[in-house]
Design a protein around this motif. Structure first.
Motif, PDB file in Angstrom:
ATOM      1  N   LEU A 108      48.048   3.259  50.427  1.00  0.00           N
ATOM      2  CA  LEU A 108      46.758   2.899  49.860  1.00  0.00           C
ATOM      3  C   LEU A 108      45.657   3.555  50.689  1.00  0.00           C
ATOM      4  O   LEU A 108      45.597   3.375  51.901  1.00  0.00           O
ATOM      5  N   ILE A 109      44.790   4.310  50.006  1.00  0.00           N
ATOM      6  CA  ILE A 109      43.759   5.089  50.695  1.00  0.00           C
ATOM      7  C   ILE A 109      42.449   4.307  50.774  1.00  0.00           C
ATOM      8  O   ILE A 109      41.964   3.773  49.777  1.00  0.00           O
ATOM      9  N   LYS A 110      41.891   4.238  51.971  1.00  0.00           N
ATOM     10  CA  LYS A 110      40.587   3.611  52.174  1.00  0.00           C
ATOM     11  C   LYS A 110      39.483   4.549  51.648  1.00  0.00           C
ATOM     12  O   LYS A 110      39.632   5.757  51.709  1.00  0.00           O
ATOM     13  N   PRO A 111      38.357   3.997  51.199  1.00  0.00           N
ATOM     14  CA  PRO A 111      38.096   2.571  50.978  1.00  0.00           C
ATOM     15  C   PRO A 111      38.705   2.107  49.661  1.00  0.00           C
ATOM     16  O   PRO A 111      38.958   2.916  48.759  1.00  0.00           O
ATOM     17  N   PHE A 112      38.939   0.819  49.553  1.00  0.00           N
ATOM     18  CA  PHE A 112      39.504   0.272  48.330  1.00  0.00           C
ATOM     19  C   PHE A 112      38.937  -1.130  48.126  1.00  0.00           C
ATOM     20  O   PHE A 112      38.347  -1.716  49.027  1.00  0.00           O
ATOM     21  N   SER A 113      39.117  -1.653  46.941  1.00  0.00           N
ATOM     22  CA  SER A 113      38.614  -2.986  46.635  1.00  0.00           C
ATOM     23  C   SER A 113      39.642  -4.032  47.047  1.00  0.00           C
ATOM     24  O   SER A 113      40.833  -3.726  47.166  1.00  0.00           O
TER      25      SER A 113
END
Length: 228
Positions: A108-113
């Motif tokens: 999972l790549i930042k940024p994320f919700s």
């Protein structure tokens, strides 16, 4: 309950991820680490089910941490294997490939919700549930665990079309909170009957889960949420 170790060198980011995990039903935070060395020691001590692991750590990168964990599991057959979900700002394809080859569950790549992380956590829970319930895997079981088959390899029941299945699948992806057949029909510009057929097919094949929402009177509404 899935016990999670959060690993991030930024104390505030680690605190934020801890909050997201704690807010996800079925998940609990077992501990927090801020370096690769701390992470390895924490896994040894806490034996979590899942590690949320950053790539950029002050003493070693996350790929190295994962390789150390897998090596420890190879040395000790009785050691409980741990799943690893990378949460990182690293976007280069080489790092993603290394993470996959080292045995990461996802990336999972930042940024994320918050919703994106919680969706990945639900995906982890779904995978664990499927694996624990299997004694012997069929090909369709393997396809669900590793992901959908390549285009053209899916065998749909008679009367269902691949392009419509892809449309309904896309609509479900765009509504991770779940939806009714009527809402799916409206979003995909389909008839309610048609949307319901595909949603039920997804539910029967493990690509979606069904929950019931009870109202005041009448039959409960069936709601569908995509898995994975």
């Amino acid at each position: 309950m899935v016990n999670v170790l959060v690993v991030d060198d930024d104390f505030m980011v680690a605190k934020l991820h801890t909050r997201y995990v704690s807010a996800t039903p079925g998940f609990a935070v077992a501990g927090v680490a801020h370096s690769g060395t701390e992470a390895l020691r924490a896994v040894e001590r806490l034996r979590p089910d899942l590690v949320l692991l950053d790539i950029y750590l002050p003493d070693m990168d996350g790929i190295g941490v994962l390789r150390e964990l897998r090596a420890a599991e190879e040395r000790d057959a009785e050691r409980k294997p741990v799943d690893v979900l990378f949460i990182t700002a690293a976007r280069d394809a080489g790092t993603v490939r290394s993470a996959l080859r080292a045995g990461a569950l996802h990336y999972l790549i930042k940024p994320f919700s918050p919703a994106a992380l919680q969706e990945q956590l639900r995906h982890v829970a779904s995978l664990r549930s499927r694996l624990e319930s299997l004694d012997e895997a069929r090909q369709e079981d393997v396809d669900r665990i590793f992901g959908t088959r390549p285009p053209g390899s899916r065998e749909l029941p008679k009367g269902l079309a691949a392009h419509t299945a892809d449309l309904v699948d896309r609509v479900l992806r765009e509504h991770p909170e779940g939806m009714s057949a009527s809402e799916c029909a409206e979003a995909g510009r389909l008839s309610r009957v048609s949307a319901r057929r595909y949603l039920e097919y997804f539910a029967d094949t493990g690509r979606a889960e069904v929950t019931l929402r009870y109202g005041g009177t009448g039959r409960p509404e069936r709601r569908y949420r995509r898995l994975g």
